[in-house]
Enzyme design. Sequence first.
Site, PDB file in Angstrom:
ATOM      1  N   THR A 233     -11.856  -5.847  -4.642  1.00  0.00           N
ATOM      2  CA  THR A 233     -12.310  -6.733  -3.569  1.00  0.00           C
ATOM      3  C   THR A 233     -13.461  -6.071  -2.807  1.00  0.00           C
ATOM      4  OG1 THR A 233     -10.594  -5.856  -2.087  1.00  0.00           O
ATOM      5  CG2 THR A 233     -10.082  -7.881  -3.283  1.00  0.00           C
ATOM      6  N   GLY A 234     -13.433  -4.749  -2.715  1.00  0.00           N
ATOM      7  CA  GLY A 234     -14.522  -4.034  -2.061  1.00  0.00           C
ATOM      8  C   GLY A 234     -15.830  -4.180  -2.808  1.00  0.00           C
TER       9      GLY A 234
ATOM     10  N   HIS B   2     -13.276  -6.397   4.849  1.00  0.00           N
ATOM     11  CA  HIS B   2     -14.148  -5.310   4.399  1.00  0.00           C
ATOM     12  C   HIS B   2     -15.321  -5.141   5.343  1.00  0.00           C
ATOM     13  CE1 HIS B   2     -12.305  -4.668   0.414  1.00  0.00           C
ATOM     14  NE2 HIS B   2     -12.036  -5.955   0.479  1.00  0.00           N
TER      15      HIS B   2
ATOM     16  N   ASN C 247       0.828  -1.193   0.000  1.00  0.00           N
ATOM     17  CA  ASN C 247       0.000   0.000   0.000  1.00  0.00           C
ATOM     18  C   ASN C 247       0.872   1.256   0.000  1.00  0.00           C
ATOM     19  OD1 ASN C 247      -2.573  -1.396   0.226  1.00  0.00           O
ATOM     20  ND2 ASN C 247      -1.959  -1.884   2.319  1.00  0.00           N
TER      21      ASN C 247
ATOM     22  N   GLU D 246      -9.727   2.733   1.840  1.00  0.00           N
ATOM     23  CA  GLU D 246      -8.886   1.553   1.944  1.00  0.00           C
ATOM     24  C   GLU D 246      -7.824   1.736   3.028  1.00  0.00           C
ATOM     25  OE1 GLU D 246      -7.756  -0.722  -1.498  1.00  0.00           O
ATOM     26  OE2 GLU D 246      -8.655   0.777  -2.823  1.00  0.00           O
ATOM     27  N   ARG D 247      -7.633   0.697   3.805  1.00  0.00           N
ATOM     28  CA  ARG D 247      -6.600   0.750   4.837  1.00  0.00           C
ATOM     29  C   ARG D 247      -5.234   0.915   4.176  1.00  0.00           C
ATOM     30  NH1 ARG D 247      -5.778  -5.608   6.733  1.00  0.00           N
ATOM     31  NH2 ARG D 247      -5.587  -6.413   4.619  1.00  0.00           N
TER      32      ARG D 247
ATOM     33  N   ASN E  71      -8.939  -9.868   1.906  1.00  0.00           N
ATOM     34  CA  ASN E  71      -8.655  -8.816   2.869  1.00  0.00           C
ATOM     35  C   ASN E  71      -9.980  -8.368   3.483  1.00  0.00           C
ATOM     36  OD1 ASN E  71      -9.588  -7.531   0.573  1.00  0.00           O
ATOM     37  ND2 ASN E  71      -7.701  -6.458   0.149  1.00  0.00           N
TER      38      ASN E  71
END
Length: 278
Positions: free
Chosen positions: A223-224, A162, A62, A212-213, A160
């Site tokens: 993915t979200g 959510h 990230n 997003e983290r 991941n």
Amino acid sequence: MKFTKMQGLGNDYVYVNCFKEKIENPSELAVKISDRHFGVGSDGLIMINPSDKADFEMEMYNADGSRGEMCGNGIRCVAKYVYDYGLTDKTSISVETLGGIKYLDLTVENGKVSLVKVDMGKPELEPAKIPVVADGSRAVDVPITAGGKEYRMTCVSMGNPHAVVYVDRDVKELPLETIGPEFENHERFPNRVNTEFVRIIDRKTAEMRVWERGSGETLACGTGACAVAVASVLNGLTDNEVTVKLLGGDLLIQWDREKDTVYMTGPAAVVFDGEWPE
């Protein structure tokens, strides 16, 4: 270091072919190269590596240097890169990620990949495996207080974590820069969380913004979007196939209940090639 900047619905990363390049400190490089004023400008760094488990490995970082398990827009761009840049001539490939091995089908037009369909795998709904602190076998429509306000959320992992939160107004009006970090760093998420704020338009359409983290707000999150589709079915709001509208464009998401897997179809594009000086 030679690199390629690519984007999927505006979710942009710097991609490095690690069959040819060697990166000593990817976490530090991700921070430098992601900076939109003093670097290339991106949501993070993605390294394309050899794999002994799949055709390729996607290693993702990230913008804050933290390691990411999986990225739906990023993996579509990996598929486009390996085909367009001659690392493979196959139109069905497998990619190893920290979120498991993903299988992708490539649509090729005029010798270039235009669309990628990704088998994103089984959605994880067990709270401890997402992870989220919640009672019961699923965290569906459960209350959470963030920033002094109570919300209802549904939690899903697509490689991941959510948290999907439904709102009854235009998502573009939401102050995400304020409420996003409240969710990301909430004590109920041991590994932090990506948060989708969603408005349902009809049984086949939803719109969302995402925090997003490790990256903050991005224009899209694959993915979200998958988590939104799963959560919307679990809450009885949409059908199994839904178009998810993000700030950067649309993704088609299908939750195949018989196979218990989620399919994501969307574009990938090259922005430019470049070299990063040491």
